[in-house]
Design an enzyme around this catalytic site. Structure first.
Site, short mmCIF file in Angstrom:
data_model
loop_
_atom_site.label_atom_id
_atom_site.label_comp_id
_atom_site.label_asym_id
_atom_site.label_seq_id
_atom_site.Cartn_x
_atom_site.Cartn_y
_atom_site.Cartn_z
N LYS A 108 0.85 -1.25 0.09
CA LYS A 108 0.05 0.18 0.16
C LYS A 108 0.84 1.20 -0.02
O LYS A 108 2.03 1.27 0.28
CB LYS A 108 -1.13 0.02 1.39
C1 LIG Z 1 -9.93 -2.09 -0.95
C2 LIG Z 1 -9.32 -2.96 0.41
N1 LIG Z 1 -9.99 -3.24 1.29
C3 LIG Z 1 -9.33 -3.67 2.61
C4 LIG Z 1 -8.23 -4.18 2.31
C5 LIG Z 1 -7.37 -4.97 3.50
O1 LIG Z 1 -6.63 -4.48 3.77
P1 LIG Z 1 -5.41 -5.36 4.85
O2 LIG Z 1 -4.76 -6.35 3.75
O3 LIG Z 1 -4.66 -4.44 5.51
O4 LIG Z 1 -6.21 -6.37 5.85
C6 LIG Z 1 -7.58 -4.24 1.04
C7 LIG Z 1 -6.08 -4.72 0.69
O5 LIG Z 1 -5.28 -5.44 1.13
C8 LIG Z 1 -8.03 -3.44 0.00
O6 LIG Z 1 -7.49 -3.43 -1.20
#
Ligand SMILES: Cc1ncc(COP(=O)(O)O)c(C=O)c1O
Length: 383
Positions: free
Chosen positions: A197
């Site tokens: 990210k």
């Molecule tokens: C749109 C979106 N929401 C939520 C997440 C979840 O985040 P995490 O991987 O930090 O749990 C992601 C990516 O990983 C995402 O692209």
């Protein structure tokens, strides 16, 4: 779900060409992690508190924030705090990471998938207006690729219907809606600091709550339901009334986050430069359009993804790019196609139209504008 063999290109080795993603780590993070590893706190300690404070200072006007282990943790907590329960109807994006929607299944919510706006691939406001009902408990948005949704409109819909607005800003940290950073619009906003990210902590997330009074409960939910401050203060008769989770961020992640936050503006500017270069280069290419903002309020956005719409033969273009050592991919896949969300593909006409046309191209700080020019010229050769 029937598996369609669309993308036959496995992940590419970065030494072999231009990859889609690459982690963005400040050189200071290495010292900071070293220092953390030799100190008293590697779990949730003072660095988590500092990261939360620095994040709040940089991005928020009001409300409160809570650092957690992932964006998915933050989403789950947001859904609990919004009062989503067994059987509640929630309007949510069909086109997103599954992480947006899976925590709704933890709560046994009834997901109504919303179609995309074909220009931004964000939620279609028309579809929301058609599907919102007296049974709707919340609207969940996703700022696809970093472009914020139309929050003025969304806030109106949520106010008129008396329902929570929950913003998945996993892609859009550093983007602004009008004058204000993302994080200041909705009842709940979540961020992801996962490896690739824009701002990474390795893995991590942030939950931002407009109603700061929710913070105490959120803090307990993050840590088994226990009042951790009291426990650390030596009070053991510390009742647990709410079933909590183990969703905290740790100090190793926070150390990375603090260092990366120091150079956040450089990260954003570099990403914007690459995005603009693609936009200029692809402007007149027949059969290709770039997903970009369509409203004044969203023009100052920090791109996480560069997504193109390929009118014809996406697979052919992917093949051509790969033959030239450039990785490309879909990144997200319409969620209604997964068995866990039901057995039937939903009627989502814009999604149907674009599902075989969108393609994400590399955009990260290990590449230069010359790399962008090379990708553009490969595309211009045709496929
Ligand atoms: C749109 C979106 N929401 C939520 C997440 C979840 O985040 P995490 O991987 O930090 O749990 C992601 C990516 O990983 C995402 O692209």
């Amino acid at each position: 779900m029937k598996h369609k063999k669309m993308n036959e290109f496995p992940l590419m080795d970065p030494s072999k060409g231009l990859v889609l993603f690459y982690p963005d780590i400040s050189p200071n993070a290495i010292n900071s992690v070293n220092e953390t590893l030799s100190g008293r706190w590697i779990g949730q300690g003072p660095k988590v508190e500092s990261f939360q404070n620095e994040f709040t200072k940089k991005f928020l006007h009001s409300g409160s924030s809570l650092a957690v282990g992932s964006g998915t943790d933050a989403l789950h907590l947001a859904y609990i705090l919004a009062g989503i329960n067994d059987g509640d109807e929630v309007l949510a994006p069909a086109f997103t990471c599954t992480a947006t929607n899976i925590p709704l299944l933890y709560l046994n919510a009834n997901i109504k998938f919303i179609d995309i706006d074909p220009k931004t691939m964000n939620l279609s406001l028309e579809d929301i207006k058609q599907k919102v009902s007296p049974k709707t408990k919340a609207i969940v948005t996703v700022d696809y690729g970093g472009i914020p949704c139309e929050y003025d409109e969304l806030k109106k819909i949520s106010a008129v219907n008396g329902i929570a607005l929950i913003q998945d800003a996993a892609h859009s940290i550093g983007s602004k809606y009008g004058e204000n950073y993302v994080g200041n619009q909705s009842d709940f906003t979540i961020f992801s600091f996962q490896a690739i990210k824009t701002l990474t902590t390795g893995d991590g997330g942030m939950l931002v709550m407009k109603n700061a009074n929710l913070n105490e409960r959120a803090k307990k939910l993050r840590w088994f339901g226990i009042d951790r401050a009291q426990k650390q203060g030596g009070i053991w008769e510390n009742d647990i009334q709410d079933i909590g989770y183990k969703y905290q961020m740790n100090d190793i992640a926070a150390a990375i986050g603090l260092s990366n936050l120091e150079c956040f503006d450089d990260i954003v500017n570099a990403r914007k430069e690459l995005y603009e270069r693609y936009l200029g280069g692809l402007k007149e290419v027949q059969g290709i359009s770039v997903i970009q903002p369509v409203s004044k309020k969203t023009v100052d956005f920090c791109p996480w993804l560069l997504t193109i719409i390929v009118d014809k033969n996406r697979a052919g273009l992917m093949k051509k790019l790969r033959e030239n050592s450039v990785e490309s991919g879909q990144v997200h896949y319409r969620n209604d196609r997964y068995s866990i969300f039901g057995t039937q593909k939903q009627e989502l006409p814009n999604m149907d139209f674009l599902e075989d046309k969108y393609l994400v191209l590399p955009l990260h700080r290990k590449m230069t504008v010359d790399d962008v020019d090379r990708v553009v010229s490969i595309i211009k050769e045709g496929w």
